[in-house]
Design an enzyme around this catalytic site. Structure first.
Site, PDB file in Angstrom:
ATOM      1  N   SER A 178      -3.112  49.274  54.819  1.00  0.00           N
ATOM      2  CA  SER A 178      -1.778  49.451  54.239  1.00  0.00           C
ATOM      3  C   SER A 178      -1.793  49.328  52.721  1.00  0.00           C
ATOM      4  CB  SER A 178      -0.820  48.409  54.808  1.00  0.00           C
ATOM      5  OG  SER A 178      -1.183  47.111  54.348  1.00  0.00           O
ATOM      6  N   GLY A 179      -2.830  48.711  52.178  1.00  0.00           N
ATOM      7  CA  GLY A 179      -2.874  48.417  50.755  1.00  0.00           C
ATOM      8  C   GLY A 179      -2.532  46.976  50.466  1.00  0.00           C
ATOM      9  N   CYS A 188       8.016  52.398  63.793  1.00  0.00           N
ATOM     10  CA  CYS A 188       6.810  52.798  63.055  1.00  0.00           C
ATOM     11  C   CYS A 188       5.561  52.294  63.761  1.00  0.00           C
ATOM     12  CB  CYS A 188       6.881  52.269  61.624  1.00  0.00           C
ATOM     13  SG  CYS A 188       5.565  52.890  60.555  1.00  0.00           S
ATOM     14  N   CYS A 212      11.179  50.625  53.962  1.00  0.00           N
ATOM     15  CA  CYS A 212      10.356  51.303  52.955  1.00  0.00           C
ATOM     16  C   CYS A 212      10.942  52.630  52.496  1.00  0.00           C
ATOM     17  CB  CYS A 212       8.937  51.503  53.478  1.00  0.00           C
ATOM     18  SG  CYS A 212       8.785  52.691  54.845  1.00  0.00           S
TER      19      CYS A 212
END
Length: 384
Positions: A8-9, A101, A199
């Site tokens: 995801s970072g 998600c 998001c």
């Protein structure tokens, strides 16, 4: 084992990937591009899956010495998460986009592609654990650190998906330990703030964002007996439990504030009433899925003790659950399954569209989308 690490970072996915590498697995990192217009996703500490997150994921993979790819799932994300979010609000429900998600993107779509490419498992930085029973069947359980436990948002995972899911952070006692480990490994995301909020709503104004996408029409505000006591600019602008902004023409007989009890988009009505009717005693769920094999009581249609949770970090409440076959209001006049949960003590702030996740001890039994939630002191049928 060949493992695809979803990057995801953030710090959690980076450390999870590092542990998978250290365990001797053949690991490949992948970052999911969820929007073709980066400005439509939140950035910094408030977002996830943005351009800056992609760069952080690439740096982590470079440090770990593993291949790194970016997969474009933006079209699927729009259809399965963003469009679903709008449709649910238009239907008067309060959806959880992170659940959708995880269900449709991070596991269904990602895992499907991973298995097609020959990977054995998908590794993520979620705080949850998979335990295999004596017969080799996977079970989803809470993480060791209950404060960071994310089993709630993983309650949508199925038996087959759990077979191919890897959560290396399952036994980690705290987020502080994960950050310290990232620091030791030289990962630049060691002190990166956690992402939160929705998001795909850049400025965080959910109501304003929805008003641009859902037609709002003036309608009636009625009390719990069905009497009209005011008007609203659009039923979809309200949420269950809301008190402010009702602008009612007259006070309640007892002088106390009134709260939104129910939203009826088909009738374009908002139902309000006293605060005590927000105390929910019973919920009915649809779109049911089981995290692993269902317990025997599910197949036998008998009652079972459980704990139910309706928010990612909400407190679980003791309850009794059972399955019921209910006549469907669809055109075919069929029958649908519903999961009924009767709470041992009332729960506040529950709205249709939310996900209720069912537990026994630390084990996640499954989840359902709340179709109705009511106080046993009030019969919604009283509102005609």
């Amino acid at each position: 084992m060949k493992v695809l690490a979803a990057m995801s970072g953030g710090v959690d996915s980076a450390v999870a990937a590092a542990r998978a590498v250290e365990a001797g697995h053949d690991v490949v990192g992948v970052h999911l591009a969820l929007s073709r217009m980066p400005g439509t996703l939140r950035t910094g500490s408030r977002g996830c899956c943005t351009i800056e997150d992609s760069r952080d994921a690439w740096r982590a993979c470079d440090i770990l010495g593993i291949p790194y790819y970016v997969w474009d799932f933006s079209e699927r994300f729009k259809e399965d998460v963003v469009d679903d979010f709008v449709a649910e609000y238009a239907a008067g429900r309060t959806p959880n986009p992170c659940m959708r998600c995880n269900e449709r993107i991070k596991f269904a779509a990602l895992l499907e592609k991973a298995l097609a490419l020959g990977f054995d498992a998908v590794c993520t930085g979620h705080y949850a654990k998979v335990i295999t029973d004596a017969d080799g069947n996977p079970e989803l359980h809470r993480a060791a650190d209950w404060a960071k436990d994310q089993s709630y948002v993983l309650g949508v995972l199925t038996h087959e998906q759990l077979k191919h899911s890897m959560f290396p952070l399952a036994e980690t006692p705290s987020k502080a330990e994960v950050r310290a480990e990232a620091e030791r490994r030289g990962l630049s995301v060691a002190n990166k703030p956690d992402s939160h909020d929705i998001c795909f709503i850049p400025d965080g104004d959910t109501r304003g964002w929805l008003e641009e996408r859902i037609d709002m029409t003036e309608g009636d505000i009625v009390d719990s007996s069905g009497e009209k006591i005011g008007t609203h600019p659009g039923a979809n602008a309200f949420t269950v439990g809301q008190r402010k902004g009702l602008k009612l023409g007259r006070p309640a007989d007892d002088g106390k504030p009134r709260f939104v009890l129910e939203i009826r988009p088909k009738e374009n009505k908002v139902v309000v009433g006293p605060e005590k009717l927000l105390n929910i005693d019973q919920m009915r769920g649809i779109k049911i899925s089981w995290a692993g094999l269902p317990i025997p009581e599910i197949e036998a249609r008998t009652q079972f003790d459980c704990m139910v949770q309706v928010r990612a970090h909400g407190d679980p409440v003791a309850a009794r659950g059972w399955m019921e076959d209910v006549a469907s209001d669809e055109a075919d006049g069929g029958v649908r399954e519903e999961l009924v949960v009767r709470l041992n003590e009332p729960m506040r702030g529950v709205a249709p569209g939310q996900s209720m996740v069912i537990y026994q001890g630390t084990r996640v039994l499954g989840q359902a989308t709340i179709d109705s939630a009511r106080s046993l002191e009030w019969d919604p049928a009283a509102v005609s």
